[in-house]
Design a protein around this motif. Structure first.
Motif, PDB file in Angstrom:
ATOM      1  N   VAL A   1      -6.345   8.124   5.222  1.00 43.47           N
ATOM      2  CA  VAL A   1      -7.462   7.856   4.313  1.00 43.47           C
ATOM      3  C   VAL A   1      -8.154   6.519   4.642  1.00 43.47           C
ATOM      4  O   VAL A   1      -8.849   5.960   3.813  1.00 43.47           O
ATOM      5  CB  VAL A   1      -7.026   7.873   2.828  1.00 43.47           C
TER       6      VAL A   1
ATOM      7  N   SER B   1       0.831  -1.199   0.000  1.00 46.56           N
ATOM      8  CA  SER B   1       0.000   0.000   0.000  1.00 46.56           C
ATOM      9  C   SER B   1       0.866   1.250   0.000  1.00 46.56           C
ATOM     10  O   SER B   1       0.635   2.202  -0.746  1.00 46.56           O
ATOM     11  CB  SER B   1      -0.906  -0.001   1.236  1.00 46.56           C
ATOM     12  N   ALA B   2       1.883   1.227   0.837  1.00 48.28           N
ATOM     13  CA  ALA B   2       2.738   2.409   0.965  1.00 48.28           C
ATOM     14  C   ALA B   2       3.561   2.650  -0.302  1.00 48.28           C
ATOM     15  O   ALA B   2       3.661   3.775  -0.797  1.00 48.28           O
ATOM     16  CB  ALA B   2       3.664   2.243   2.168  1.00 48.28           C
TER      17      ALA B   2
ATOM     18  N   THR C   1      -7.023   3.574   5.055  1.00 47.86           N
ATOM     19  CA  THR C   1      -6.345   2.352   4.637  1.00 47.86           C
ATOM     20  C   THR C   1      -5.681   1.593   5.791  1.00 47.86           C
ATOM     21  O   THR C   1      -5.895   0.398   5.980  1.00 47.86           O
ATOM     22  CB  THR C   1      -5.281   2.702   3.578  1.00 47.86           C
TER      23      THR C   1
ATOM     24  N   GLY D   1       4.081   2.956  -3.913  1.00 48.73           N
ATOM     25  CA  GLY D   1       3.183   3.114  -5.059  1.00 48.73           C
ATOM     26  C   GLY D   1       3.718   4.153  -6.017  1.00 48.73           C
ATOM     27  O   GLY D   1       4.919   4.431  -6.062  1.00 48.73           O
ATOM     28  N   LEU D   2       2.799   4.729  -6.774  1.00 47.65           N
ATOM     29  CA  LEU D   2       3.198   5.780  -7.710  1.00 47.65           C
ATOM     30  C   LEU D   2       3.935   6.887  -6.965  1.00 47.65           C
ATOM     31  O   LEU D   2       4.813   7.546  -7.503  1.00 47.65           O
ATOM     32  CB  LEU D   2       1.966   6.358  -8.393  1.00 47.65           C
ATOM     33  N   GLY D   3       3.547   7.067  -5.706  1.00 43.33           N
ATOM     34  CA  GLY D   3       4.164   8.111  -4.887  1.00 43.33           C
ATOM     35  C   GLY D   3       5.668   7.926  -4.740  1.00 43.33           C
ATOM     36  O   GLY D   3       6.419   8.895  -4.692  1.00 43.33           O
ATOM     37  N   ASN D   4       6.113   6.679  -4.674  1.00 47.31           N
ATOM     38  CA  ASN D   4       7.547   6.423  -4.490  1.00 47.31           C
ATOM     39  C   ASN D   4       8.320   6.480  -5.794  1.00 47.31           C
ATOM     40  O   ASN D   4       9.412   7.022  -5.870  1.00 47.31           O
ATOM     41  CB  ASN D   4       7.789   5.019  -3.928  1.00 47.31           C
TER      42      ASN D   4
ATOM     43  N   LEU E   1      -9.077   9.661  -3.699  1.00 45.80           N
ATOM     44  CA  LEU E   1      -7.720   9.415  -4.184  1.00 45.80           C
ATOM     45  C   LEU E   1      -7.739   8.329  -5.265  1.00 45.80           C
ATOM     46  O   LEU E   1      -7.083   8.453  -6.300  1.00 45.80           O
ATOM     47  CB  LEU E   1      -6.867   8.956  -2.995  1.00 45.80           C
TER      48      LEU E   1
ATOM     49  N   SER F   1      -5.712  -1.050  -1.592  1.00 46.79           N
ATOM     50  CA  SER F   1      -5.807  -0.588  -0.208  1.00 46.79           C
ATOM     51  C   SER F   1      -6.639   0.685  -0.102  1.00 46.79           C
ATOM     52  O   SER F   1      -7.112   1.042   0.967  1.00 46.79           O
ATOM     53  CB  SER F   1      -4.412  -0.351   0.370  1.00 46.79           C
ATOM     54  N   LEU F   2      -6.810   1.370  -1.217  1.00 52.12           N
ATOM     55  CA  LEU F   2      -7.651   2.574  -1.208  1.00 52.12           C
ATOM     56  C   LEU F   2      -9.132   2.200  -1.239  1.00 52.12           C
ATOM     57  O   LEU F   2      -9.980   2.928  -0.746  1.00 52.12           O
ATOM     58  CB  LEU F   2      -7.322   3.462  -2.418  1.00 52.12           C
TER      59      LEU F   2
ATOM     60  N   TYR G   1      -5.966   8.303  -8.850  1.00 49.43           N
ATOM     61  CA  TYR G   1      -4.830   7.364  -8.834  1.00 49.43           C
ATOM     62  C   TYR G   1      -4.978   6.381  -9.995  1.00 49.43           C
ATOM     63  O   TYR G   1      -4.011   6.044 -10.687  1.00 49.43           O
ATOM     64  CB  TYR G   1      -4.851   6.605  -7.510  1.00 49.43           C
TER      65      TYR G   1
ATOM     66  N   PHE H   1       1.309  11.000   2.040  1.00 44.39           N
ATOM     67  CA  PHE H   1       0.810  10.282   0.861  1.00 44.39           C
ATOM     68  C   PHE H   1       1.528   8.948   0.733  1.00 44.39           C
ATOM     69  O   PHE H   1       0.921   7.905   0.509  1.00 44.39           O
ATOM     70  CB  PHE H   1       1.051  11.148  -0.378  1.00 44.39           C
ATOM     71  N   SER H   2       2.824   8.985   0.920  1.00 44.15           N
ATOM     72  CA  SER H   2       3.617   7.790   0.705  1.00 44.15           C
ATOM     73  C   SER H   2       3.343   6.718   1.757  1.00 44.15           C
ATOM     74  O   SER H   2       3.394   5.532   1.467  1.00 44.15           O
ATOM     75  CB  SER H   2       5.105   8.157   0.691  1.00 44.15           C
TER      76      SER H   2
ATOM     77  N   SER I   1       0.530   6.158   3.143  1.00 46.33           N
ATOM     78  CA  SER I   1      -0.879   5.738   3.054  1.00 46.33           C
ATOM     79  C   SER I   1      -1.675   6.016   4.325  1.00 46.33           C
ATOM     80  O   SER I   1      -2.554   5.249   4.688  1.00 46.33           O
ATOM     81  CB  SER I   1      -1.004   4.240   2.766  1.00 46.33           C
TER      82      SER I   1
HETATM   83  N1  PFF Z   1       1.141   5.317  -0.692  1.00 38.01           N
HETATM   84  C1  PFF Z   1       0.719   5.319  -2.049  1.00 38.01           C
HETATM   85  C2  PFF Z   1       1.837   5.829  -2.937  1.00 38.01           C
HETATM   86  O1  PFF Z   1       2.870   6.266  -2.434  1.00 38.01           O
HETATM   87  O2  PFF Z   1       1.662   5.814  -4.139  1.00 38.01           O
HETATM   88  C3  PFF Z   1      -0.530   6.115  -2.259  1.00 38.01           C
HETATM   89  C4  PFF Z   1      -1.603   5.786  -1.293  1.00 38.01           C
HETATM   90  C5  PFF Z   1      -2.112   4.501  -1.235  1.00 38.01           C
HETATM   91  C6  PFF Z   1      -2.058   6.738  -0.417  1.00 38.01           C
HETATM   92  C7  PFF Z   1      -3.061   4.170  -0.298  1.00 38.01           C
HETATM   93  C8  PFF Z   1      -3.015   6.426   0.507  1.00 38.01           C
HETATM   94  C9  PFF Z   1      -3.491   5.132   0.555  1.00 38.01           C
HETATM   95  F1  PFF Z   1      -4.388   4.839   1.435  1.00 38.01           F
END
Ligand code: PFF
Length: 482
Positions: free
Chosen positions: A237, A22-23, A239, A25-28, A106, A328-329, A110, A231-232, A234
């Motif tokens: 929200v 979950s953590a 999750t 993701g696109l964010g990383n 999100l 996870s969202l 996403y 965001f990274s 998670s």
């Molecule tokens: N953590 C995910 C990312 O870094 O892409 C984005 C994300 C997923 C945010 C799930 C919140 C969440 F609940």
């Protein structure tokens, strides 16, 4: 009732894969490298790491603990801990905000970006990038973002995958998916990293990414770092509340959470180390921002030996990372619907995913047919738009000359949704959650759930969640909205 309470992760490993999935993701892989690059390299990275461990981690620990305590959906578990602490049960509204405003909101955009990423797997594999130049790459991108039909198709496909996995349940769906996907993710990341280290320009990369430029650190940059940390990880929200609910009692929450935060940060750093050496080796600009992976990297892929294979692997990697995050969202909504309306998981996943899909269409159309529709035009505000730009151009591929400043009156529907979720719902939800946990929730209940004695680690956590988190988050909100 088919409530969340009865299901548990099969093992600590399964939980770790799910939570790290979950953590990460696109964010990383897509966002972190360019945000760090744009904001002062290692100075930003240091700040980011500080925020992850001082602010994100305490919230993560709180969410997992509250979730596990009741074993229910995020909304119900907040209500339950409020009841146990003898405070107003209406604190569960925070769960509504996170689950629907945060999670589904999100997910809506996403999955638009993830769909775009997925479509680039085909581009890579078909050799479309071979010998491509800047103009060609831009044309490729414009063709995609310019077509509402194509974008909708990929957005739909990605959402459908998410719905199917979540519909299959915790064990048969989420757990199974992450058990296959996470090892693949790490493997591909290492492969790309190896390739990049062997063939790329490491010298320029370390200079760009790891030479601190403290003059670049200001309020705005700090804000970016904190937003990125939340965001990274998670958090805020729903999750991690939901994933906590499936956590067996004998697993240490603070240790697992620390591991999740560490793994998440490592992947972000490794992603930067996999991407930039290639960008530099082919003499490309590292600061093209959000479109770095869609516009800049394809040019590098197009020139390197075995580029089509590397490109395909790269976009597969991103897609995997996105799937393990998108499921996870959706989970908080599904857990809630199951519990509240006694729905089957399938139906809950379809309704939740369907809603996110429809809302996501606003993001899709914002980069083509409804590009001219600017819902906030009447406001004419100049400054509120600053943050919109940071999020907005990311998904739409629209380039604003100065990068950061986009007046609210120029924001598209997609920008508004992104802004609402990333700059309002997440920090606001995080702020309220920290206040709730730090000041209203029974300290003993939390300590009991975390299985810690008074003092030591528990005390540090409590001080962070009670004082440091609310102050930092209030600051983010005020600065972010000014
Ligand atoms: N953590 C995910 C990312 O870094 O892409 C984005 C994300 C997923 C945010 C799930 C919140 C969440 F609940």
């Amino acid at each position: 009732m088919a409530g969340a309470g009865q299901v548990q992760w099969s093992s600590r490993m399964a939980f770790m894969f799910a939570a790290v999935g979950s953590a990460v993701g696109l964010g990383n892989i897509w966002r972190f490298p360019y945000v760090a690059g744009e904001n002062g390299g290692s100075a930003f990275i240091l700040l980011y790491i500080g925020f992850v461990f001082m602010i994100g981690l305490p919230v993560l620990i709180a969410e997992l603990s509250i979730g596990r305590r009741s074993g229910k959906s995020p909304i119900a578990s907040l209500g339950a801990i409020a009841k146990e602490s003898k405070v107003n049960k209406r604190w569960n509204l925070l769960g509504h905000l996170g689950t629907f405003g945060g999670g589904l909101g999100l997910l809506s955009f996403y999955s638009v970006i993830a769909g775009w990423v997925m479509s680039y797997i085909i581009q890579g594999a078909s050799g479309a990038f071979v010998g491509i130049d800047a103009e060609g790459a831009l044309a490729e991108m414009d063709t995609f973002t310019g077509s509402a039909g194509t974008m909708t198709f990929w957005h739909f496909l990605f959402t459908a995958i998410t719905v199917i996995i979540v519909g299959k349940g915790i064990k048969g769906g989420l757990e199974k998916a992450v058990t296959y996907l996470m090892p693949m993710l790490f493997l591909i990341l290492l492969l790309l990293l190896g390739y990049s280290l062997a063939t790329g320009d490491m010298e320029k990369t370390t200079e760009f990414l790891f030479t601190p430029d403290f003059s670049k650190i200001n309020g705005e940059v700090a804000l970016q770092a904190l937003g990125q940390a939340f965001f990274s990880l998670s958090v805020t929200v729903g999750t991690m509340l939901a994933y906590g609910a499936y956590l067996p009692k004998d697993i240490s929450i603070h240790k697992s959470a620390t591991l999740i935060a560490t793994a998440d940060t490592l992947v972000a750093l490794l992603a930067g180390l996999a991407i930039f050496p290639l960008v530099f080796a082919y003499g490309l600009a590292p600061d093209s921002g959000p479109s770095l992976i869609f516009k800049t990297l394809p040019i590098a892929f197009g020139q390197m030996p075995g580029g089509s294979f590397i490109a395909t692997m790269f976009f597969v990697l991103l897609t995997i990372a996105a799937i393990t995050s998108s499921i996870s969202l959706l989970e908080p909504t599904v857990a809630y619907f199951e519990e509240k309306f006694n729905m089957t998981r399938w139906r809950a996943a379809l309704i939740g995913g369907g809603t996110a899909f429809i809302v996501g269409l606003m993001t899709v159309y914002s980069s083509n047919d409804a590009k001219e529709f600017l819902p906030l035009a009447f406001m004419g505000l100049e400054t509120i738009g600053t943050k919109v730009a940071n999020g907005g151009e990311i998904m739409l591929g629209i380039t604003y000359a100065t990068g950061d400043i986009m007046p609210a009156k120029l924001a598209t529907m997609g920008n508004v949704i992104d802004f609402g979720v990333s700059s309002i719902v997440m920090p606001f939800g995080g702020f309220l959650l920290a206040i709730f946990v730090g000041w209203f929730v029974s300290r003993d209940s939390m300590r009991d759930e975390m299985g810690l004695p008074e003092g030591g680690v528990f005390e540090i956590w409590h001080v962070l969640i009670k004082f440091v988190c609310p102050i930092a988050l209030a600051w983010v909100l005020v600065m972010g909205l000014m």
